[in-house]
Design a protein around this motif. Structure first.
Motif, PDB file in Angstrom:
ATOM      1  N   VAL A 186      -6.468   6.813   2.750  1.00 20.74           N
ATOM      2  CA  VAL A 186      -6.666   5.441   2.273  1.00 20.74           C
ATOM      3  C   VAL A 186      -6.555   4.446   3.423  1.00 20.74           C
ATOM      4  CG1 VAL A 186      -5.678   3.602   0.842  1.00 20.74           C
ATOM      5  CG2 VAL A 186      -5.936   5.910  -0.092  1.00 20.74           C
TER       6      VAL A 186
ATOM      7  N   ILE B 120      -3.951   7.066  -9.491  1.00 20.23           N
ATOM      8  CA  ILE B 120      -4.235   6.089  -8.443  1.00 20.23           C
ATOM      9  C   ILE B 120      -5.043   4.900  -8.955  1.00 20.23           C
ATOM     10  CG2 ILE B 120      -4.073   7.765  -6.574  1.00 20.23           C
ATOM     11  CD1 ILE B 120      -7.111   7.853  -6.481  1.00 20.23           C
TER      12      ILE B 120
ATOM     13  N   ILE C  12      -9.383   2.276  -6.765  1.00 23.65           N
ATOM     14  CA  ILE C  12     -10.101   3.531  -6.569  1.00 23.65           C
ATOM     15  C   ILE C  12     -10.228   4.204  -7.932  1.00 23.65           C
ATOM     16  CG2 ILE C  12     -10.166   5.749  -5.369  1.00 23.65           C
ATOM     17  CD1 ILE C  12      -8.178   4.560  -3.334  1.00 23.65           C
TER      18      ILE C  12
ATOM     19  N   LEU D 108     -10.556   4.386   3.893  1.00 20.34           N
ATOM     20  CA  LEU D 108     -11.032   3.464   2.868  1.00 20.34           C
ATOM     21  C   LEU D 108     -10.793   2.005   3.234  1.00 20.34           C
ATOM     22  CD1 LEU D 108     -10.134   5.297  -0.452  1.00 20.34           C
ATOM     23  CD2 LEU D 108     -12.130   5.532   1.016  1.00 20.34           C
ATOM     24  N   LEU D 109      -9.619   1.685   3.754  1.00 18.87           N
ATOM     25  CA  LEU D 109      -9.328   0.290   4.079  1.00 18.87           C
ATOM     26  C   LEU D 109     -10.139  -0.210   5.270  1.00 18.87           C
ATOM     27  CD1 LEU D 109      -5.496  -0.179   3.476  1.00 18.87           C
ATOM     28  CD2 LEU D 109      -7.415  -0.527   1.930  1.00 18.87           C
TER      29      LEU D 109
ATOM     30  N   LEU E 161       0.982   3.953  -3.077  1.00 18.19           N
ATOM     31  CA  LEU E 161       0.584   5.348  -2.900  1.00 18.19           C
ATOM     32  C   LEU E 161       1.718   6.305  -3.253  1.00 18.19           C
ATOM     33  CD1 LEU E 161      -1.387   4.978   0.440  1.00 18.19           C
ATOM     34  CD2 LEU E 161      -2.345   5.481  -1.811  1.00 18.19           C
TER      35      LEU E 161
ATOM     36  N   VAL F 102     -14.784   2.788  -4.908  1.00 16.81           N
ATOM     37  CA  VAL F 102     -13.760   1.994  -4.215  1.00 16.81           C
ATOM     38  C   VAL F 102     -14.160   0.531  -4.253  1.00 16.81           C
ATOM     39  CG1 VAL F 102     -12.555   1.641  -2.032  1.00 16.81           C
ATOM     40  CG2 VAL F 102     -13.261   3.950  -2.707  1.00 16.81           C
TER      41      VAL F 102
ATOM     42  N   LEU G 212      -7.144  -3.568  -4.127  1.00 16.17           N
ATOM     43  CA  LEU G 212      -7.823  -2.299  -3.875  1.00 16.17           C
ATOM     44  C   LEU G 212      -7.795  -1.488  -5.151  1.00 16.17           C
ATOM     45  CD1 LEU G 212      -8.933   0.090  -2.111  1.00 16.17           C
ATOM     46  CD2 LEU G 212      -6.542   0.634  -1.579  1.00 16.17           C
TER      47      LEU G 212
ATOM     48  N   VAL H 225       0.839  -1.204   0.000  1.00 17.38           N
ATOM     49  CA  VAL H 225       0.000   0.000   0.000  1.00 17.38           C
ATOM     50  C   VAL H 225       0.870   1.249   0.000  1.00 17.38           C
ATOM     51  CG1 VAL H 225      -1.601   1.372   1.378  1.00 17.38           C
ATOM     52  CG2 VAL H 225      -2.013  -1.070   1.084  1.00 17.38           C
TER      53      VAL H 225
END
Length: 203
Positions: free
Chosen positions: A171, A48, A62, A175-176, A19, A87, A60, A15
């Motif tokens: 994130v 992204i 987005i 989001l996670l 990012l 998402v 994941l 992750v």
């Protein structure tokens, strides 16, 4: 739960790397689009979305769907949003599809005025609590909840006035965890006519 959160040691490293690479791509591409806020926003979401994050634990993704149309009855005017963030989180035990509304603003610095942000955030919140203000800076991206923006006492919000977080933290912490997301087929989406759904979801 660790699979759902994608927070095992291997996934956390993936992750972070994903990012960092995405923001670097945005910063490099954004220099060519800095004078056009819509194009700059698209550069960010392109960075992204492609490629999506794939780990041994799960994936994941987005994506951005820009709302379309002009005038008083256009989706952008009705929602107060530039678009929807979609998402998708998938592991061996979890499948989550969610959305958040967003309004995007470019800013030269962390003291910049966010013109019309309070009004637009207030309108987004009429439709969904999962609403965010995305602030596009030259070399990074910050995210602020619409609720925090509307709580600013001054008539015009400045980035320094609100508890923003960088996109990476958003994130990981939001989001996670499935926070600040509404189900993809929530009441906001269902309440729209088929024509408006189509207009909203045009890429």
């Amino acid at each position: 739960m660790s699979e759902y959160l994608l927070k095992d040691s291997s996934a956390k490293k993936a992750v972070r790397n994903w990012l960092e690479e995405a923001i670097t791509r945005y910063a490099n591409a954004g220099r060519l689009s800095w004078n056009d806020e819509d194009a700059l926003t698209q550069r960010f979401f392109d960075a992204i979305a492609n490629p999506a994050l794939q780990t041994n634990t799960g994936m994941l993704q987005i994506e951005c769907y820009k709302v379309r149309g002009r005038g008083q009855k256009a989706p952008e005017h009705l929602l107060g949003a530039d678009g929807l963030g979609l998402v998708h989180i998938e592991t061996s035990t979890t499948l989550l599809d969610g959305i958040f509304l967003f309004q995007a603003k470019k800013a030269d610095s962390e003291t910049a005025a966010l013109r019309d942000a309070k009004k637009q955030c207030a309108k987004m919140l009429q439709h969904s609590s999962a609403s965010q203000l995305i602030v596009l800076l030259p070399d990074c991206v910050h995210v602020v909840s619409a609720l925090a923006v509307t709580s600013v006492r001054n008539s015009m919000a400045h980035l320094e006035d609100v508890p923003f977080m960088n996109f990476a933290r958003f994130v990981v912490e939001q989001l996670l965890n499935g926070l600040m997301l509404a189900p993809l087929k929530d009441t906001l989406y269902r309440s729209l006519s088929y024509e408006k759904r189509y207009d909203m979801l045009l890429p």
